[in-house]
Design an enzyme around this catalytic site. Structure first.
Site, mmCIF file in Angstrom:
data_model
loop_
_atom_site.group_PDB
_atom_site.id
_atom_site.type_symbol
_atom_site.label_atom_id
_atom_site.label_comp_id
_atom_site.label_asym_id
_atom_site.label_seq_id
_atom_site.Cartn_x
_atom_site.Cartn_y
_atom_site.Cartn_z
ATOM 1 N N HIS A 205 -35.639 19.584 115.680
ATOM 2 C CA HIS A 205 -34.525 20.403 115.189
ATOM 3 C C HIS A 205 -34.946 21.701 114.518
ATOM 4 O O HIS A 205 -34.105 22.515 114.163
ATOM 5 C CB HIS A 205 -33.649 19.606 114.223
ATOM 6 C CG HIS A 205 -34.256 19.456 112.856
ATOM 7 N ND1 HIS A 205 -35.226 18.530 112.571
ATOM 8 C CD2 HIS A 205 -34.047 20.132 111.700
ATOM 9 C CE1 HIS A 205 -35.568 18.637 111.296
ATOM 10 N NE2 HIS A 205 -34.876 19.603 110.746
HETATM 11 C C1 UD1 Z 1 -31.039 22.421 107.845
HETATM 12 C C2 UD1 Z 1 -32.150 22.845 106.908
HETATM 13 C C3 UD1 Z 1 -33.452 22.160 107.301
HETATM 14 C C4 UD1 Z 1 -33.293 20.664 107.414
HETATM 15 C C5 UD1 Z 1 -32.112 20.330 108.303
HETATM 16 C C6 UD1 Z 1 -31.856 18.853 108.257
HETATM 17 C C7 UD1 Z 1 -31.785 25.146 106.156
HETATM 18 C C8 UD1 Z 1 -32.249 26.551 106.230
HETATM 19 N N1 UD1 Z 1 -32.387 24.280 106.984
HETATM 20 O O1 UD1 Z 1 -31.361 22.909 109.139
HETATM 21 O O2 UD1 Z 1 -34.434 22.413 106.302
HETATM 22 O O3 UD1 Z 1 -34.461 20.141 107.989
HETATM 23 O O4 UD1 Z 1 -30.934 21.005 107.828
HETATM 24 O O5 UD1 Z 1 -31.195 18.403 109.396
HETATM 25 O O6 UD1 Z 1 -30.950 24.829 105.356
HETATM 26 N N2 UD1 Z 1 -24.295 22.007 113.061
HETATM 27 C C9 UD1 Z 1 -23.269 21.268 113.576
HETATM 28 N N3 UD1 Z 1 -22.780 20.249 112.806
HETATM 29 C C10 UD1 Z 1 -23.238 19.971 111.564
HETATM 30 C C11 UD1 Z 1 -24.288 20.740 111.062
HETATM 31 C C12 UD1 Z 1 -24.806 21.755 111.816
HETATM 32 O O7 UD1 Z 1 -22.802 21.492 114.693
HETATM 33 O O8 UD1 Z 1 -22.753 19.024 110.938
HETATM 34 C C13 UD1 Z 1 -24.884 23.075 113.905
HETATM 35 C C14 UD1 Z 1 -24.273 24.451 113.636
HETATM 36 O O9 UD1 Z 1 -24.141 25.125 114.856
HETATM 37 C C15 UD1 Z 1 -25.329 25.120 112.801
HETATM 38 C C16 UD1 Z 1 -26.624 24.482 113.300
HETATM 39 O O10 UD1 Z 1 -26.273 23.159 113.631
HETATM 40 O O11 UD1 Z 1 -25.327 26.509 112.942
HETATM 41 C C17 UD1 Z 1 -27.736 24.469 112.270
HETATM 42 O O12 UD1 Z 1 -27.295 23.873 111.053
HETATM 43 P P1 UD1 Z 1 -27.866 24.393 109.645
HETATM 44 O O13 UD1 Z 1 -27.349 23.547 108.575
HETATM 45 O O14 UD1 Z 1 -27.656 25.855 109.511
HETATM 46 O O15 UD1 Z 1 -29.411 24.223 109.802
HETATM 47 P P2 UD1 Z 1 -30.265 22.971 110.261
HETATM 48 O O16 UD1 Z 1 -30.978 23.339 111.509
HETATM 49 O O17 UD1 Z 1 -29.420 21.765 110.283
HETATM 50 N N1 UDP Z 2 -32.342 10.889 110.600
HETATM 51 C C1 UDP Z 2 -31.249 10.099 110.937
HETATM 52 N N2 UDP Z 2 -30.738 10.197 112.207
HETATM 53 C C2 UDP Z 2 -31.263 11.037 113.143
HETATM 54 C C3 UDP Z 2 -32.386 11.828 112.774
HETATM 55 C C4 UDP Z 2 -32.890 11.749 111.491
HETATM 56 O O1 UDP Z 2 -30.765 9.311 110.112
HETATM 57 O O2 UDP Z 2 -30.750 11.075 114.263
HETATM 58 C C5 UDP Z 2 -32.882 10.790 109.237
HETATM 59 C C6 UDP Z 2 -34.354 10.467 109.206
HETATM 60 O O3 UDP Z 2 -34.558 9.071 109.277
HETATM 61 C C7 UDP Z 2 -34.744 11.073 107.867
HETATM 62 C C8 UDP Z 2 -33.873 12.281 107.754
HETATM 63 O O4 UDP Z 2 -32.779 12.058 108.637
HETATM 64 O O5 UDP Z 2 -34.429 10.175 106.825
HETATM 65 C C9 UDP Z 2 -34.611 13.509 108.151
HETATM 66 O O6 UDP Z 2 -33.720 14.570 108.272
HETATM 67 P P1 UDP Z 2 -33.964 15.793 109.243
HETATM 68 O O7 UDP Z 2 -34.948 15.435 110.281
HETATM 69 O O8 UDP Z 2 -32.625 16.263 109.680
HETATM 70 O O9 UDP Z 2 -34.525 16.905 108.249
HETATM 71 P P2 UDP Z 2 -35.951 17.187 107.575
HETATM 72 O O10 UDP Z 2 -36.462 15.941 106.988
HETATM 73 O O11 UDP Z 2 -36.821 17.772 108.632
HETATM 74 O O12 UDP Z 2 -35.623 18.220 106.562
#
Ligand code: UD1
Ligand code: UDP
Length: 374
Positions: A205
């Site tokens: 991601h």
């Molecule tokens: C964010 C965090 C990252 C973390 C991740 C966990 C920042 C800068 N990054 O990244 O550190 O590892 O969350 O998963 O804050 N979207 C949906 N539905 C949702 C959420 C997001 O469709 O419920 C889509 C949207 O198009 C959005 C994109 O995902 O623009 C990215 O979401 P965003 O929260 O901006 O960043 P993450 O990649 O999730």
């Molecule tokens: N996770 C989850 N379902 C998924 C992918 C990840 O429950 O489909 C959980 C995972 O076990 C961990 C956390 O989400 O506890 C990690 O989050 P993510 O990978 O989104 O973000 P990061 O840790 O890289 O910030």
């Protein structure tokens, strides 16, 4: 002690569960839980509250998605009003998300004490938005709560030595607290037709991996060439990127919606191998003694690499395929992330700092700011 806890993204919900419980154990502590709304799909947000028994947030700012500046600014403006209205003793943030940076900035400028959980993580790659968030959060927060000894050392290198506590990793607390229930409740292996130790679990991601079509195409090709079942729960950011490039998966790749936490930890525990760019998943692979290959050139969780359980393979197809076939972790598995009591150590550290001469800065008097819960 009135603590405002900020959550907004998936890993922050998982960390919230043990911390909320630890705060509830202290009669003189009150927690106000604020969800920024950064993540909002059911499987990215509410599913964790339901499964992990996290209380309904007192506020949900509902900011949703957006460009970094836009999203962070929307949170910042609302959080400032909320902090003024609630006058907390302390604001607690976690990790490195836009929710983290917005909250720590709003609180610091109001002179409210701030505590940063997962302080001192670094990739040393400033192209990564999360690295900017971490560096700034560490620079301006008051209490630094570190998951590993390495993070304490990294902060010291940057001259941050005051109010730094090694507490362990609260993700480990969450794993220990929920894994027995997850094993009992999750039917994910049956549902997906998987056999323990005969599949690879993949998550991708990071923006650097999803927003570069050539890199993402390399990962898709590697998954399609794997000669065994692959489970790939897809983050919404990745889903959109895959749709843009019209990616197709071979039959052995089970491309699914994001997993609930219970399903995810059961998938992790039973995987032959885990391939990921997630910080949380790298650590969980280590907690569960599963071999992990990391689809990045660097990691914040260098201890797992040094221990011989995590291999950095980037987006190099030869490295990925070779590691996929041959990577064997070392026999030793040192304890890196504490003993699963990080949440209560966090509350102890806050108590220590709050009660010491390191006292609260005064909260600014309320101006013309009203905040209505949504
Ligand atoms: C964010 C965090 C990252 C973390 C991740 C966990 C920042 C800068 N990054 O990244 O550190 O590892 O969350 O998963 O804050 N979207 C949906 N539905 C949702 C959420 C997001 O469709 O419920 C889509 C949207 O198009 C959005 C994109 O995902 O623009 C990215 O979401 P965003 O929260 O901006 O960043 P993450 O990649 O999730
Ligand atoms: N996770 C989850 N379902 C998924 C992918 C990840 O429950 O489909 C959980 C995972 O076990 C961990 C956390 O989400 O506890 C990690 O989050 P993510 O990978 O989104 O973000 P990061 O840790 O890289 O910030």
């Amino acid at each position: 002690m009135k603590i405002i806890s900020i959550v907004g993204a998936r890993p922050e919900f998982i960390q919230a569960a043990p911390i909320t419980r630890a705060i509830q154990d202290r009669p003189d502590y009150q927690e106000i839980l604020v969800h920024t709304g950064q993540h909002y799909d059911y499987l990215m947000s509410q599913a964790f509250f339901d499964e992990l028994g996290i209380p309904v947030p007192d506020y949900n700012l509902g900011v949703g998605s957006g460009r970094h500046g836009q999203q962070t600014a929307a949170m910042l403006a609302q959080l400032e009003c909320l902090f003024l209205a609630e006058s907390p003793d302390l604001v607690m943030v976690r990790g490195d998300t836009n929710s983290t940076i917005a909250a720590v900035l709003a609180a610091a400028k109001l002179g409210i004490l701030t505590a940063h959980v997962e302080a001192g993580e670094r990739s040393y790659d400033r192209r990564m938005p999360e690295e900017i968030n971490r560096v700034v959060a560490d620079a301006i927060s008051d209490i630094h709560l570190c998951a590993s000894r390495t993070s304490v050392a990294r902060l010291a290198e940057e001259g941050i030595t005051r109010a730094v506590h090694w507490v362990g990793d609260v993700m480990y607390d969450a794993m220990l607290q929920h894994l027995p229930v997850a094993r009992h409740k999750s039917d994910v292996l049956n549902r997906l037709g998987l056999v323990a130790n005969r599949y690879v679990l993949v998550t991708i991601h990071r923006a650097a991996n999803t927003d570069d079509p050539a890199r993402l195409a390399t990962f898709v090709e590697c998954l399609n060439r794997a000669g065994e079942p692959v489970v790939f729960p897809i983050h919404p950011r990745t889903r959109q990127a895959l749709q843009r490039m019209n990616a197709q998966f071979a039959h052995h790749v089970i491309a699914t919606a994001p997993m609930s936490y219970f399903d995810m930890v059961v998938l992790e525990e039973n995987a032959r191998l885990i391939a990921t760019d997630s910080g949380g998943v790298q650590r969980e692979a280590y907690f569960l003694s599963r071999p992990c290959i990391t689809l990045r050139e660097e990691t914040e969780w260098t201890e797992t690499v040094e221990a011989g359980w995590n291999l950095l393979v980037g987006a190099d197809p030869e490295k990925i395929e070779s590691a996929w076939r041959t990577f064997k972790p070392s026999a030793a598995h040192p304890s890196i992330f504490g003993d699963g009591c990080a949440a209560s150590a966090i509350v102890d550290a806050i108590e220590h700092e709050y009660g010491s001469s390191y006292q609260l800065k005064a909260v600014q008097p309320q101006m013309d700011c009203r905040y209505e819960p949504r």
